[in-house]
Design a protein around this motif. Structure first.
Motif, PDB file in Angstrom:
ATOM      1  N   MET A  73       0.833  -1.214  -0.039  1.00  0.00           N
ATOM      2  CA  MET A  73      -0.029   0.086  -0.114  1.00  0.00           C
ATOM      3  C   MET A  73       0.656   1.156   0.072  1.00  0.00           C
ATOM      4  O   MET A  73       0.640   2.401  -0.687  1.00  0.00           O
ATOM      5  CB  MET A  73      -0.856  -0.063   1.400  1.00  0.00           C
ATOM      6  N   GLU A  92      -7.557   2.042   8.425  1.00  0.00           N
ATOM      7  CA  GLU A  92      -6.963   0.580   8.411  1.00  0.00           C
ATOM      8  C   GLU A  92      -7.778   0.072   9.842  1.00  0.00           C
ATOM      9  O   GLU A  92      -8.084  -1.108   9.989  1.00  0.00           O
ATOM     10  CB  GLU A  92      -5.748   0.827   8.548  1.00  0.00           C
ATOM     11  N   GLY A 133     -10.962  -1.329   9.316  1.00  0.00           N
ATOM     12  CA  GLY A 133     -11.113  -2.399   8.699  1.00  0.00           C
ATOM     13  C   GLY A 133     -11.265  -2.205   6.863  1.00  0.00           C
ATOM     14  O   GLY A 133     -11.541  -3.037   6.066  1.00  0.00           O
ATOM     15  N   LEU A 134     -11.246  -0.741   6.588  1.00  0.00           N
ATOM     16  CA  LEU A 134     -11.263  -0.374   5.283  1.00  0.00           C
ATOM     17  C   LEU A 134      -9.977  -1.076   4.432  1.00  0.00           C
ATOM     18  O   LEU A 134      -8.816  -0.996   5.152  1.00  0.00           O
ATOM     19  CB  LEU A 134     -11.385   1.063   5.323  1.00  0.00           C
ATOM     20  N   ARG A 135     -10.228  -0.902   3.146  1.00  0.00           N
ATOM     21  CA  ARG A 135      -9.147  -1.202   2.436  1.00  0.00           C
ATOM     22  C   ARG A 135      -8.396   0.132   2.035  1.00  0.00           C
ATOM     23  O   ARG A 135      -9.433   1.018   2.003  1.00  0.00           O
ATOM     24  CB  ARG A 135      -9.851  -2.014   1.115  1.00  0.00           C
ATOM     25  N   VAL A 136      -7.156   0.230   1.756  1.00  0.00           N
ATOM     26  CA  VAL A 136      -6.904   1.685   1.799  1.00  0.00           C
ATOM     27  C   VAL A 136      -5.771   1.479   0.652  1.00  0.00           C
ATOM     28  O   VAL A 136      -4.767   0.812   0.414  1.00  0.00           O
ATOM     29  CB  VAL A 136      -5.987   1.832   3.073  1.00  0.00           C
ATOM     30  N   ARG A 137      -5.824   2.497  -0.349  1.00  0.00           N
ATOM     31  CA  ARG A 137      -5.025   2.762  -1.675  1.00  0.00           C
ATOM     32  C   ARG A 137      -4.427   4.227  -1.261  1.00  0.00           C
ATOM     33  O   ARG A 137      -5.170   4.941  -1.065  1.00  0.00           O
ATOM     34  CB  ARG A 137      -5.617   2.585  -2.842  1.00  0.00           C
ATOM     35  N   LEU A 155      -5.586  -4.020  -7.928  1.00  0.00           N
ATOM     36  CA  LEU A 155      -6.913  -4.173  -7.932  1.00  0.00           C
ATOM     37  C   LEU A 155      -7.428  -4.621  -9.076  1.00  0.00           C
ATOM     38  O   LEU A 155      -8.485  -5.503  -9.313  1.00  0.00           O
ATOM     39  CB  LEU A 155      -7.481  -2.830  -7.570  1.00  0.00           C
ATOM     40  N   GLN A 190     -17.190  -3.879  -3.556  1.00  0.00           N
ATOM     41  CA  GLN A 190     -16.921  -5.249  -2.756  1.00  0.00           C
ATOM     42  C   GLN A 190     -16.705  -4.864  -1.311  1.00  0.00           C
ATOM     43  O   GLN A 190     -16.709  -5.956  -0.662  1.00  0.00           O
ATOM     44  CB  GLN A 190     -15.717  -5.876  -3.654  1.00  0.00           C
ATOM     45  N   LEU A 201     -13.750   1.288   1.113  1.00  0.00           N
ATOM     46  CA  LEU A 201     -12.490   1.553   0.399  1.00  0.00           C
ATOM     47  C   LEU A 201     -12.049   3.138   0.681  1.00  0.00           C
ATOM     48  O   LEU A 201     -12.976   3.866   0.577  1.00  0.00           O
ATOM     49  CB  LEU A 201     -12.591   1.058  -1.093  1.00  0.00           C
TER      50      LEU A 201
END
Length: 839
Positions: free
Chosen positions: A1, A59, A62-66, A89, A111, A114
């Protein structure tokens, strides 16, 4: 990331509201909502810290992080930012259209929650910008949060951003713009306290705030140093701030400059160049802006938290100066300073301000430039800033100058440089003496020769004068240079420059001083010597300063102390008026010698201290340093301060100085010191070498150094009465030939301590009689004490007390503590409560 380096991110001080908003929006994304947060503001205010905080909260939730970080160098790379965000991704080969990629991304975003974090998004490439705008328009469809930091250039055109914002908000997404403020005094204090583990001192906090304008990034290095214990947040360590901030400020300045528009850059550079010396109207002209535009531009710079303060405005942080001008070529920078100097000259801003600008400008070829630089140099020199003064004069020498003006500036610069660059000073003086120019340069050649002579650069002087004698000179200047050449030759005359005949002396004061000195060293014709010396002093400023010093010294050694003192005082006044510090320092050293010889030891100590303040010991010519040490040591020996003398006689000098006459003087004081400290054999060795060296130069006058007397005493202490009597007899013959009472009396005193039988007492009584009316007051006191001792040992205590009383009173008046104590042991009884003297 990837992401920002959280270990170097300053604490989120005074960011509670911003952090609370990010936490709430993160919870909303977890619940299926969408949000956009723009973090706007100038570089250094903490944009990246808030981006990092958003990523940390995401984070944790629980989020996805980009994460993607954009840079100025990547704006031409198609899809650079998108590639960082979407790596892993979705495939990007081949790269689809921004709209098609937006659809693919939204499918992935559905999904799960994010976060897309974009740092410095204002530098994103065009393809990525179009993709992001497309995503923003449809962000309400997915559980997505976009946090981006952006500086002045903006993410895209404000119209496009406003359209995307309207669509996103209509679709149910939240849109917020955060503008973090600079830290307050309390905020800076908190950051420093957390880093250092203790409350910082108020002065340290103020210093940090002044240098950073509250931008957290600018003192990141300082906080790291506090954590590491490199220094503490105390006023004593304020000087450490500059080093601690240097890298941070430089990096910040580079980034800040890339975000400024051309008018902002132009005004900022003008403010930097003006440095508070140019008023606002002049800064506007220098930036080539109209007044309304300049006012708006200044306001925008302050909104960007560029550290500008004051009226007229100034750039507060010193480390930004070089960076602000870094993107200009050398020629462009010089022209900017030249334009500022021209504006300042027209506005009469003052010589110091003009000189500062001129030091960074090319040659302007105007009289006002030289005038401003020389005036500023004189002011700096008077304030004790010798190196600044030298730099200003060196800049003035770049301007077109006639030969007289150039020679004058070179001489002034050399006089200043002697305190920090003595070799360069010598080279400039040689250039003046032997360089180009006609008869009108002659007086400056003489002044330059004075300066070389005073520092002791006699070899350079002789070479330069040899060259100068081939130039066009007035008769007076030629005579002065020839006379100084001959004074600089401390051995037998080599014939390179014709020595003047006695018949010529009364017509020229410089020649008179040379002849007086040559008679002095040979110990011949004291009356003629003093008459010649008086001719030199009577000429006043018409005689070279070094000739007047030589004449004053001849008068001193001939016992005309009052006239010698007046001569040295006049030299000192003239040298200080011309700011010829080396000559002034040498005159003070000669006054110190006068004080030592006449028992005015406090005056001697003050003169030595002030001389070495003008020209510190390391900056005297190596061949002169032994003489300086000898003068100081002699003063301590006269005062009976043997501990202080011991430090000086142990001084290590540079190799090669043994060939000069100063070395003989230094050996003389070492020999006397060894005799007084109970090492007569070592004293004999040193004093014998002194005699060999002086006689090789045909310097026979004991007034210069009565080495024979002390060698005789040393031989006597070693049990060698034959050599002792021979030397003291020679001393008496030479002293009587010279005829100065102080010298004759000193020789008689030495004889009384060497000879036996009736000759001892006869010599002692003669010494007392001769020294009574001489200027050698300490010698007279010592003779009285010797006589009092003789009376005591002969069983005549009343006579001993009578003589000791006279000696004690004189010792007290001269501050000679050791002699006063000896007088008390011989019967002197000072008045109750009085202090006999100082040790």
């Amino acid at each position: 990331m990837g992401g920002p380096d959280l270990t170097t991110t300053p604490a989120l001080v005074e960011r509670d509201a911003e952090v609370a908003l990010l936490r709430r929006l993160t919870a909303g994304v977890v619940a299926g909502r969408a949000a956009v947060v723009e973090i706007a503001g100038p570089p250094g205010v903490g944009r990246s810290s808030l981006v990092a905080a958003a990523m940390a909260h995401a984070e944790h939730a629980g989020l996805r992080v980009r994460y993607a970080r954009c840079s100025h160098t990547e704006t031409a790379l198609t899809g650079g930012m998108v590639a960082q965000v979407l790596a892993g991704l979705t495939p990007l080969d081949p790269l689809p259209s921004p709209m098609a990629l937006c659809q693919t991304f939204l499918t992935v975003a559905r999904q799960g929650p994010l976060l897309v974090a974009l740092d410095d998004a204002h530098w994103t490439d065009e393809y990525s910008r179009q993709w992001l705008l497309a995503v923003l328009r449809r962000i309400g469809e997915v559980p997505l949060m976009i946090v981006y930091s952006a500086g002045q250039p903006g993410l895209a055109s404000r119209t496009a951003v406003a359209e995307a914002q309207d669509l996103a908000v209509d679709a149910g997404a939240e849109w917020h713009v955060l503008r973090p403020a600079v830290l307050s005094v309390a905020g800076v204090r908190q950051v420093l306290a957390e880093a250092g583990g203790a409350q910082p001192e108020d002065g340290f906090v103020r210093a940090v705030l002044q240098r950073t304008c509250g931008l957290p990034r600018l003192f990141r290095g300082v906080t790291e140093a506090l954590r590491d214990g490199a220094f503490t947040a105390t006023v004593a360590h304020v000087p450490s701030l500059e080093a601690g901030m240097r890298v941070d400020v430089s990096d910040w300045a580079d980034e800040m400059l890339t975000e400024l528009s051309p008018p902002q850059l132009a005004l900022l550079r003008a403010i930097l160049v003006g440095e508070g010396d140019l008023d606002w109207d002049l800064l506007v002209q220098l930036a080539r802006l109209d007044a309304p535009t300049a006012a708006r531009t200044l306001e925008r710079l302050r909104e960007q938290s560029v550290p500008i303060a004051g009226d007229p405005p100034r750039l507060a942080c010193p480390h930004t100066h070089a960076r602000v001008l870094a993107h200009l070529s050398v020629a462009e920078r010089e022209q900017l300073f030249a334009a500022a100097a021209e504006l300042g000259q027209r506005a009469a801003i003052g010589s110091s301000a003009l000189a500062r600008l001129l030091c960074s400008a090319p040659v302007v070829g105007q009289d006002w430039a030289v005038r401003a630089l020389t005036e500023a140099a004189a002011r700096a020199d008077a304030e004790g800033r010798a190196e600044d003064a030298g730099r200003l004069l060196a800049r003035a020498l770049r301007e077109p100058l006639d030969e007289v003006s150039r020679a004058a500036l070179l001489t002034d610069l050399a006089s200043i440089e002697v305190t920090h660059a003595p070799e360069a000073s010598d080279r400039r003086l040689v250039r003046v003496i032997a360089g180009p120019g006609g008869e009108e340069v002659g007086p400056l050649r003489v002044r330059a020769a004075d300066l070389l002579m005073a520092r002791g650069s006699t070899e350079s002087l002789r070479d330069a004068v040899t060259g100068a004698l081939g130039r066009t000179l007035s008769e007076a200047d030629r005579a002065a240079l020839e006379a100084m050449y001959l004074l600089a030759v401390d051995g037998p005359h080599d014939g390179s420059v014709p020595a003047p005949a006695l018949s010529e002396a009364h017509g020229d004061p410089a020649r008179a001083a040379t002849l007086a000195w040559r008679l002095l060293v040979r110990g011949e014709d004291r009356d003629r010597t003093l008459a010649l010396a008086r001719v030199t002093l009577a000429a006043g400023p018409r005689a070279p300063l070094s000739s007047r010093i030589a004449a004053s010294r001849a008068l001193l050694l001939g016992d005309d102390v009052a006239e010698a003192a007046r001569g040295l005082d006049a030299v000192l006044v003239d040298a200080m008026r011309r700011r010829d510090r080396t000559v002034a320092a040498w005159a003070r050293l000669m006054r110190a010698d006068l004080g030592s010889r006449t028992g005015r030891l406090d005056d001697a100590a003050e003169d030595i201290e002030r001389a070495l303040t003008m020209v510190p010991f390391p900056y005297w010519h190596p061949m002169t340093q032994p003489t300086v040490l000898a003068l100081r040591t002699s003063m301590y020996l006269e005062a009976g301060q043997l501990d202080s003398a011991a430090e000086l006689v142990a001084t290590e000098l540079l190799p090669g100085v043994e060939s000069g006459v100063g070395w003989a003087r230094f050996l003389y004081t070492k020999g006397v010191f060894l005799l007084l400290t109970g090492e007569p054999a070592g004293a004999v060795e040193h004093l014998r070498e002194v005699g060999r060296r002086l006689l090789a130069r045909q310097w026979v006058n004991p007034a210069l150094a009565n080495w024979r007397s002390f060698a005789a005493l040393a031989h006597r202490a070693c049990g060698n009465s034959v050599d002792a009597e021979r030397l003291v007899t020679e001393e008496l013959v030479l002293a009587r030939r010279w005829g100065a009472a102080s010298m004759v009396g000193s020789a008689q005193l030495a004889a009384s301590m060497v000879l036996d039988g009736p000759a001892r007492l006869d010599s002692l009584r003669a010494a007392v009689d001769v020294l009574r009316d001489s200027p050698a007051r300490l010698r007279y006191i010592k003779a009285l004490l010797e006589l009092a001792t003789e009376y005591r040992d002969a069983g005549a205590p009343e006579e001993s007390a009578r003589v000791a009383t006279e000696a004690g009173e004189l010792a007290r008046s001269h501050g000679a503590g050791s002699l006063a104590k000896l007088a008390r042991t011989l019967g002197w009884e000072p008045f109750p409560g009085t202090v006999p003297g100082r040790d």
